[in-house]
Each structure stands twice: as structure tokens, then as C-alpha cells.
Design an enzyme around this catalytic site. Structure first.
Site, short mmCIF file in Angstrom:
data_model
loop_
_atom_site.label_atom_id
_atom_site.label_comp_id
_atom_site.label_asym_id
_atom_site.label_seq_id
_atom_site.Cartn_x
_atom_site.Cartn_y
_atom_site.Cartn_z
N GLN A 1 -19.15 -62.31 -12.07
CA GLN A 1 -18.85 -60.88 -12.07
C GLN A 1 -17.42 -60.65 -12.53
O GLN A 1 -16.47 -61.04 -11.85
CB GLN A 1 -19.03 -60.33 -10.65
CG GLN A 1 -18.84 -58.84 -10.55
CD GLN A 1 -18.90 -58.37 -9.10
OE1 GLN A 1 -18.00 -58.64 -8.31
NE2 GLN A 1 -19.96 -57.65 -8.76
N GLY A 2 -17.27 -60.03 -13.69
CA GLY A 2 -15.94 -59.75 -14.21
C GLY A 2 -15.58 -58.28 -14.06
O GLY A 2 -15.64 -57.50 -15.02
N SER B 1 -15.32 -65.32 -9.47
CA SER B 1 -15.93 -66.47 -8.79
C SER B 1 -16.94 -67.14 -9.71
O SER B 1 -17.66 -66.47 -10.45
CB SER B 1 -16.64 -66.03 -7.51
OG SER B 1 -15.75 -65.36 -6.66
N SER C 1 -12.82 -57.16 -11.38
CA SER C 1 -11.40 -57.04 -11.03
C SER C 1 -10.50 -57.49 -12.17
O SER C 1 -10.85 -58.40 -12.92
CB SER C 1 -11.10 -57.89 -9.80
OG SER C 1 -11.95 -57.55 -8.74
N GLU D 1 -24.11 -55.14 -2.83
CA GLU D 1 -23.12 -56.08 -2.30
C GLU D 1 -22.79 -55.77 -0.84
O GLU D 1 -22.61 -56.66 -0.04
CB GLU D 1 -21.86 -56.00 -3.16
CG GLU D 1 -20.79 -56.99 -2.79
CD GLU D 1 -19.73 -57.09 -3.88
OE1 GLU D 1 -18.69 -57.68 -3.61
OE2 GLU D 1 -19.95 -56.60 -5.00
C1 LIG Z 1 -12.58 -65.01 -2.59
C2 LIG Z 1 -12.62 -63.85 -3.51
C3 LIG Z 1 -13.58 -63.79 -4.51
C4 LIG Z 1 -13.61 -62.72 -5.39
N1 LIG Z 1 -14.56 -62.73 -6.40
C5 LIG Z 1 -14.55 -61.73 -7.30
C6 LIG Z 1 -15.46 -61.76 -8.43
O1 LIG Z 1 -16.26 -62.68 -8.56
N2 LIG Z 1 -15.40 -60.77 -9.32
C7 LIG Z 1 -14.52 -59.74 -9.21
O2 LIG Z 1 -14.56 -58.86 -10.05
N3 LIG Z 1 -13.64 -59.67 -8.16
C8 LIG Z 1 -13.63 -60.65 -7.24
N4 LIG Z 1 -12.73 -60.61 -6.19
C9 LIG Z 1 -11.73 -59.55 -6.18
C10 LIG Z 1 -11.83 -58.57 -5.04
O3 LIG Z 1 -12.86 -57.64 -5.25
C11 LIG Z 1 -10.46 -57.90 -4.93
O4 LIG Z 1 -9.54 -58.88 -4.50
C12 LIG Z 1 -10.42 -56.75 -3.97
O5 LIG Z 1 -11.20 -55.68 -4.44
C13 LIG Z 1 -8.99 -56.26 -3.72
O6 LIG Z 1 -8.27 -56.05 -4.90
P1 LIG Z 1 -6.82 -56.68 -5.10
O7 LIG Z 1 -6.93 -58.12 -4.80
O8 LIG Z 1 -6.31 -56.27 -6.40
O9 LIG Z 1 -5.92 -56.06 -3.96
P2 LIG Z 1 -5.20 -54.63 -4.01
O10 LIG Z 1 -6.17 -53.60 -4.42
O11 LIG Z 1 -3.94 -54.75 -4.77
O12 LIG Z 1 -4.86 -54.43 -2.48
C14 LIG Z 1 -3.70 -54.99 -1.85
C15 LIG Z 1 -3.58 -54.39 -0.47
O13 LIG Z 1 -3.43 -52.97 -0.58
C16 LIG Z 1 -4.43 -52.30 0.13
N5 LIG Z 1 -4.84 -51.08 -0.56
C17 LIG Z 1 -5.10 -50.92 -1.87
N6 LIG Z 1 -5.48 -49.68 -2.14
C18 LIG Z 1 -5.46 -49.01 -0.97
C19 LIG Z 1 -5.77 -47.70 -0.57
N7 LIG Z 1 -6.21 -46.76 -1.45
N8 LIG Z 1 -5.64 -47.37 0.72
C20 LIG Z 1 -5.22 -48.29 1.63
N9 LIG Z 1 -4.91 -49.54 1.32
C21 LIG Z 1 -5.04 -49.91 0.04
C22 LIG Z 1 -5.58 -53.29 0.23
O14 LIG Z 1 -6.41 -53.02 1.34
C23 LIG Z 1 -4.85 -54.60 0.37
O15 LIG Z 1 -4.49 -54.80 1.70
C24 LIG Z 1 -12.67 -61.67 -5.29
C25 LIG Z 1 -11.70 -61.72 -4.29
C26 LIG Z 1 -11.66 -62.80 -3.40
C27 LIG Z 1 -10.60 -62.83 -2.36
#
Ligand SMILES: Cc1cc2nc3c(=O)[nH]c(=O)nc-3n(C[C@H](O)[C@H](O)[C@H](O)COP(=O)(O)OP(=O)(O)OC[C@H]3O[C@@H](n4cnc5c(N)ncnc54)[C@H](O)[C@@H]3O)c2cc1C
Lengths: 384, 382
Positions: A128-129, A163, A131, A246
């Protein structure tokens, strides 16, 4: 309110149990976590066995090659396989639970015929691409561009946290096709072959030391227009179908697994004497209540989905919030049982403790889930 | 499996909600609080605790229970709900009882509802609501520790609720209320609608039957659940109306996330309570064995009580926080939910005891070893 099984459910479970009892001993040994080709072969091999036995795509619609089973039947399947210790869905996760259902719901007959059978038969792996470095919680701000060029899109940008990218054949890709449209209106859903020229996968090391996910760089990758699912610029709606899957039933088996871990923890605590500490004992007792309730919450949500004939809705957010917290507490309790041994990485619980740290982040962070519950379920005024 | 309530169950619940809205709405609740206050300061205002504290509802006074409403509840089947039809009951099970008790908890209906319901088959007048029945249900071993928990200088004894207005005390060999009352001291109660007396420790005896204790714990959990759901509503409504910084406070994430946390607690408790009820009914029918799922009916009830206690008390506190200064007033209802939640947390099955039941069950269940779990990337998921 009824938790009893119907006659058909009992028969289904009995048949499944018998099959599992026969099949699980025949499985090859599990590959090591670092052996990616081995993991791919193992997970696909398991899916193939499910397919041959008629258990593949249980919850998929019949016209998509599935068995058209309702949520209750699917729940029974997940429960029985997990109880028996069957392999986890693993590399088949995106294909079976995200990309597959999306294609089944939104794809053309030709697209369904091309992509769905190989998922069910255990022949192709999807990732899944969605993020990106600049687009996590705020997924709709993604910037990977796709420009129409004849019968193909030229895609440029980068994805992150993907992933299973290293072993995937296909990627469900969300791209921006209209940079001038309002954020949610300019996105398109594409199926991208991972071996296309211009795709570079760079594994990222997780805090657990493993390489579960990767960065994916896209440099002028050509993706045929025929690989677009749904209309151009309609990708947000197409994607939301996937995300609601999901947040619905994706964690069912894991609740059963947690319950088993809790039992093992009790045994270990008994063996090393820590069980005599009432504080620890009571902590484990409390966790037992949490996981029993989470299982019941799953049944509650599934029964609700069964009645509406639909996909689990925002109730999945309530579940995910409670579950991800309980799961992290479970492994903290495990560390208390282990004492200083909780520092030794050879302990499986210690590795699980590390992986569990992702639960409040992946698939929508807990903060995002809280906001969904507050605004969509409780109807509080929109923030900002 | 269809875990959602049936149409009949929804109708039953709606009927009770309508009855309580008509007979015990907010005005009746506040009037009851005022009455209890006027009668002797069960609420123990102020730290000075002079004569007012000696109050409690005067013996023979109307107390916190509205007898007319009690009889109406009896006529509606609230107490006789689970008695067989042949015995003049409604013939329903715990699954229905928890829905009905949830409504009573939501409305903050005072009185020994659980004890009277449990007494329906054995104490005359309980079934039809002409009798008020209380029980030694506070703490895990009422009488067993001889009031060891009481502060220094406090008279030895155990606390019992609604004694002055009770016609009977549940339990084998319990003395009639009048006899108990002559040796009892009224004690100012944290909850204005739960009058307390301290009585000499009863004969420790065998204590309430295990079955009775489980049912009491489950029905009390249902009351807690109703309160937990109600405080979510109160908080959400207030957060939508109260404005600060030019917008409803419910638009602030800090407030939103308090509210969503409340809902999560309440929903987890809800499924635990309903499942425990369904499981206990199934165990009844099957003559003992637990329903499909985890553990025994007793452990599932212990879990339901634990989670519902937490939901009720923690939700009331978060609701108080959402209300700001208003939450600290006597006028807002929030404190009534919190105080009653504290009372119920002590009734029938405390958190400590529930956790021990669950722990014992966990260990017993773990005796059959499961699979050794070397599974890579489990839960890695996405
Ligand atoms: C193990 C793992 C596997 C993953 N696999 C995939 C995958 O296969 N494909 C894919 O596309 N993605 C994948 N992801 C990505 C995942 O969906 C994102 O990490 C997640 O959506 C959070 O985005 P971010 O990491 O950019 O954090 P950010 O969005 O930058 O968030 C950072 C912090 O800010 C907080 N925050 C952000 N916006 C708000 C808001 N509006 N209000 C309050 N708090 C806020 C968050 O809660 C967090 O604490 C994976 C992530 C992990 C950890």
C-alpha cells in the site's frame, strides 16, 4: 442478544478445525524474520492451501471469486485459525484486506479478473503506497504526481512506510492527478507493478531492528491508464472504501492471540514466582477483562455489520483505540513478568513489545481516531 | 450469533426509559436530593460535620426511596423480571435485566434496586415493589473484617445502605431492619441519595450465596454502564453549547479527546456487561457451562463489573472536567453520577476482588498450554 452459534456456524467451525488439524502439521518451518523471499513463499503457500480448501476470500463477494460469507462467518474463520495457531495473513494483508476489496468494489470486470484470482490463489503480493514524507495523518495532502501521457500515467514522487514493499508485485498507489483541484478532488487510485522501471525500494529499519517497511521512490514510472481503478480524480472516495475495511475487522485474530499470550504470561509468572505479587496478578486479571471485552466488542460490531449488510463503520475507531492501548499494556505487563529478562531480545515477548509500539500510530494514529470518534460518532463541532 | 438486542429487548428498554423520564426526570432527581438534604444532611456539607452529620434520613422518614415509584416499577415488572411466569414474574433473563438496570443507572434512580430485584423470589412484597429490600453488599466481606476499614475512632461495624427505609435485609439469617436499626448509627453519606448506617458486624456466616453475589455484581455493573453512557451525553451536550475563545469548547481537540475517551470506556463496558449477561443466561440453560467464548460466567461477570466501575467513575470525572467550574457545583448533576459510581464500585464485587477472580481464571485456563507462539511480524500489519 445472543452469542450462541447456529447449527451452520457449528458445522463450519468443525470442518475448519478438522482441516486445520490435518494441515498445520504439514506446513514447512517458519522462515526467519529477515528472510524476505522465505517469508513471501511461506505466506503465499499458506494462502494457496486456504484456496485449495475453499477458505480463500471467505468474506469477498462471490462474483469476485470469494465465498460471500457474512461478517459472522468471517469472524469464526479468523477466530478458529488464530486459536489453532495457523499462520498470520502476513504478506497477503494488503491484497486480501485492502487492495483486493477495493478492486472488488470499484474495479471493472477485466480488472477484477486480472488481479483478484492471483490474490486468492496466493500468487501475487500487494503493498500500500499511500503515506508520503509530507503526508501521513493528513493523507489528502499527498504530492506524488501522475501526469497523463497517452495511454499511461507518468508517476513521480515518493512513498514511505510501505510495508512489504520489498516482496510486493503490485502497489495500490494514491497519486495526485489534478494539482489545482481541492485537495480531496485531485487524487487517483492506481495499481502499479513494483518491477516497473523507475521504482526504487529502499528498506527502512524499524526500532525493532527489522525491515518491515520501506521508502519507495518513483521516478517517471509509467503506469497504464488501464491500471486505474475508479475514475480519474475520484481516488479519495475509492480509497475510503479501503480504509473502512482497515479499521473494521483487521485486528480480530490478534485479539485472540493476545488472550493466548496473557495465559502464557500467567503461566510464566507462576513459574518464576511473580504470580505471588498481588499487584502483578491483579494487573493480569484486569488485562484479561480488557481482552475478553475487546473480543465481545468485535462480536458486537460484527453483529451490527451483519444487520446492516455493510462494512463496519466508525465503530472500528472505538475498537482500535481500546485495542492498541490494551495491546501495549499487555507487553508492558509481560516485561514485568520477565523482570530483567525483559531486556533480552531473544525473548519473543520483548520483540513483540517493540512491535506493539506501532499500534497507536499505524492505520491512523490514536489522536486521529479520537478525533474521528468525537466528530463522526459523538457529533462534536469540527475542530480548527 | 446475533449480539445486537432484539426488537423486543429494544422495546423493553424504551418502555423503562419512558417510565423513568415521566416519573423520575431531572426535576424529580433534584427534588429527591433536596428532600434528602432537608431530612438530615445525608450529604454532610462542609468539613465541620457537626450535628448535621448525625442525620441520615430519620428512621421511618420517607428516605431516598419514593414508595409510589417503587410500586410502579414493581407493577412494570422491574423486580419480578426474572421470576418465572408461573410465579407471577415476567420470565425473562439477565440479558433483559441488564438493559432495564442500565436505564435505571442512566436516570440515577436511587434505592436498593439490585437487592430488591434479587429478593423478588424470596422476600414477600419485593416482586411487586411493595417492599424495599437492602443487603449487606458493601465491600467484599461485609462483616468479615469487622469494620477494619473504618477510620480511627469510628464505631466498629459495617456500612449498609437504605437501612431506615428497608422492610427487609437480604441474606440468610439477617436480622430484620428494625432490630438492626436499634443498634445502628446513621452515617453521613458521600452520595446524597444513598443513606448509610453503620451496624454491628453481622454474623460472618457464609455470606451471600456466590450466585447471588455474581448476579448482584452484574446488575450493579449495568447501573454503572447506564451512568457512564449518560455522562458521555452530558459532556457532549455541554461541549457543544458552552463557548470560549469564540467557539464551542467541543471544537477543541483536548475536549474532543476527553469525550471520545469516555465513549471508548463506555462501549467496552457495554459489550462486557451484555456478554456477561448473555453468558450467564446460557450457562443457566446449559446447567453450568460457560457460553462460547472466554472463561466462566463468573469471570465474565467479574470483568464486566471491573470495566463498568471504571467507566462510570472515570467518565463522571472527565465529564466534570468538561464542565469546568460548573462541574464542581452542587447544582450540576455530574457529582451525583460520580458519587453514586463510588457507592456502586463498593457493592457486590470490588475491583480488587474482581481482578483476583479474573487472575485465578486466567491461570486455570492457561493450564492447557497453547501453541508456542513463534510467529514473525505478528501484528506488524500496516
Ligand atoms: C508499522 C507501520 C506500518 C505502516 N505501513 C504503511 C503502509 O504499508 N502503507 C502506507 O501508506 N502507510 C503505512 N504506514 C504509515 C501510517 O499510516 C502513518 O505513519 C500514520 O498515518 C501517521 O502518519 P505520520 O507517520 O506521517 O505521522 P504524523 O501524521 O506526522 O503524526 C505525528 C504526530 O502528530 C499527531 N497528529 C497529526 N495530525 C494531527 C491532528 N490533526 N490532530 C492531532 N494530532 C495530530 C499524530 O497523532 C502523531 O502523534 C505505516 C506505519 C507504521 C508505523
Amino acid at each position: 442478544m445472543d452469542l450462541a452459534e447456529t447449527e451452520e456456524e457449528r458445522e463450519f467451525r468443525a470442518g475448519l478445525r478438522a482441516w486445520l488439524a490435518k494441515t498445520l502439521p504439514e506446513l514447512p518451518p517458519r522462515p526467519s524474520p529477515d528472510d524476505w523471499p522465505g517469508r513471501r513463499a511461506y505466506d503465499l503457500g499458506w494462502q494457496r492451501r486456504l484456496y485449495d480448501a475453499g477458505y480463500a476470500g471467505l468474506h469477498w463477494p462471490v462474483d469476485a471469486g470469494g465465498r460471500g460469507a457474512g461478517p459472522t462467518r468471517h469472524l469464526a474463520f479468523l477466530e478458529e485459525t488464530e486459536r489453532a495457531g495457523a499462520p498470520y495473513v502476513g504478506a497477503n494483508f494488503v491484497g486480501l484486506l485492502h487492495a483486493g476489496p477495493t478492486i472488488a468494489a470499484e474495479g471493472t470486470p477485466a480488472q477484477r479478473a486480472r488481479w483478484l484470482p492471483p490474490v486468492l490463489r496466493g500468487e501475487e503480493v500487494w503493498c500500500q503506497g499511500f503515506s508520503e514524507p509530507g503526508a501521513g495523518s493528513d493523507l489528502a495532502s499527498l504530492r506524488t504526481r501522475a501526469v497523463r501521457d497517452g495511454d499511461a500515467y507518468t508517476v513521480t514522487g515518493s512513498k514511505v512506510w510501505t510495508s512489504h514493499a520489498e516482496i510486493a508485485d503490485w502497489c495500490e498507489l494514491l497519486v495526485r492527478t489534478d494539482p489545482d483541484a481541492p485537495r480531496h478532488r485531485g487524487l487517483t487510485w492506481l495499481a502499479m507493478p513494483m518491477d516497473a522501471p523507475g521504482v526504487t525500494v529502499r528498506p527502512l529499519r524499524t526500532l525493532a531492528g527489522s525491515a518491515e517497511f520501506a521508502e519507495v521512490f518513483l521516478d517517471g514510472v509509467r503506469v497504464p491508464v488501464a491500471y486505474r481503478v475508479g475514475a480519474e480524480n475520484d481516488g479519495w472516495r475509492v480509497t475510503m472504501t479501503t480504509l473502512s475495511f482497515e479499521r473494521g475487522t483487521a485486528f480480530v485474530g490478534e485479539v485472540v492471540a493476545c488472550r493466548r499470550t496473557l495465559g502464557a504470561l500467567a503461566r510464566a509468572a507462576r513459574a518464576n514466582g511473580r504470580w505471588d505479587d498481588p499487584v502483578l496478578r491483579r494487573r493480569l486479571g484486569r488485562l484479561a477483562a480488557e481482552f475478553a471485552a475487546l473480543w465481545r466488542l468485535t462480536q458486537w460490531n460484527v453483529s451490527a455489520a451483519e444487520r446492516t449488510g455493510g462494512v463496519p463503520g466508525a465503530g472500528g475507531s472505538v475498537f482500535k483505540l481500546a485495542y492498541s492501548q490494551a495491546r501495549q499494556e499487555l507487553y508492558d505487563a509481560a516485561a514485568e513478568v520477565l523482570g530483567a529478562e525483559a531486556l533480552a531480545l531473544e525473548e519473543e515477548w520483548v520483540r513483540e513489545r517493540l512491535s506493539s509500539l506501532s499500534y497507536t500510530i499505524a492505520a491512523g494514529t490514536s489522536q486521529i481516531q479520537h478525533t474521528i470518534v468525537a466528530e463522526r460518532i459523538l457529533g462534536l463541532p469540527k475542530g480548527r | 450469533m446475533d449480539f445486537q438486542p432484539t426488537q423486543e429487548q429494544d422495546d423493553l428498554r424504551a418502555g423503562v426509559r419512558a417510565l423513568l423520564a415521566r416519573r423520575f426526570g431531572r426535576e424529580a432527581l433534584r427534588a429527591a436530593v433536596d428532600r434528602a438534604e432537608a431530612e438530615g444532611g445525608a450529604a454532610g456539607r462542609g468539613a465541620g460535620c457537626g450535628d448535621a452529620c448525625r442525620g441520615g434520613p430519620a428512621a421511618g422518614g420517607p428516605g431516598a426511596v419514593d414508595r409510589g415509584l417503587w410500586r410502579e416499577l414493581g407493577a412494570a415488572g422491574f423486580f419480578a423480571l426474572r421470576l418465572p411466569e408461573a410465579d407471577g414474574g415476567v420470565g425473562l433473563g439477565l440479558a433483559e435485566a441488564v438493559l432495564v438496570f442500565e436505564e435505571a443507572g442512566r436516570a440515577l434512580l436511587p434505592g436498593p434496586l439490585v437487592a430488591t430485584h434479587l429478593a423478588a423470589g424470596c422476600v414477600g412484597g419485593a416482586a411487586d415493589g411493595t417492599a424495599v429490600v437492602t443487603a449487606f453488599d458493601l465491600g467484599d466481606r461485609p462483616g468479615g473484617d469487622g469494620g477494619a476499614g473504618a477510620g480511627a475512632g469510628a464505631a466498629p461495624g459495617v456500612l449498609v445502605t437504605h437501612l431506615a427505609e428497608a422492610d427487609a435485609v437480604l441474606g440468610t439469617g439477617a436480622a430484620p431492619p428494625a432490630a438492626l436499626l436499634s443498634a445502628a448509627l446513621p452515617v453521613p453519606s458521600a452520595d446524597p441519595l444513598t443513606p448509610l448506617h453503620r451496624v454491628p458486624p453481622p454474623d460472618p456466616g457464609p455470606g451471600p450465596h456466590a450466585r447471588l453475589r455474581d448476579e448482584g455484581a452484574l446488575l450493579t455493573a449495568a447501573l454503572q454502564l447506564g451512568s457512564a453512557l449518560r455522562t458521555v451525553e452530558l459532556a457532549v451536550r455541554y461541549a457543544g453549547e458552552r463557548e470560549q475563545f469564540g467557539r464551542p469548547i467541543g471544537a477543541f481537540q483536548a475536549v474532543q479527546h476527553l469525550c471520545s475517551g469516555m465513549l471508548v470506556r463506555a462501549e467496552v463496558a457495554r459489550t462486557a456487561v451484555y456478554a456477561a449477561a448473555v453468558g450467564a443466561d446460557a450457562a443457566d440453560r446449559a446447567g453450568g457451562a460457560g457460553a462460547a467464548g472466554f472463561g466462566s460466567a463468573a469471570a465474565e461477570i467479574a470483568g464486566a463489573k471491573l470495566l463498568a466501575d471504571r467507566a462510570a467513575a472515570a467518565n463522571a470525572r472527565d465529564c466534570l472536567q468538561v464542565y469546568g467550574g460548573m462541574g464542581f457545583t452542587w447544582e450540576a448533576d455530574v457529582h451525583l453520577h460520580l458519587k453514586r459510581a463510588w457507592v456502586r464500585a463498593e457493592q457486590w464485587r470490588t475491583a480488587a476482588a474482581a481482578e483476583e477472580v479474573l487472575a485465578a481464571e486466567l491461570l486455570a485456563g492457561a493450564r492447557q498450554p497453547g501453541r508456542e507462539g513463534a510467529s514473525y511480524a505478528r501484528g506488524g500489519g500496516l
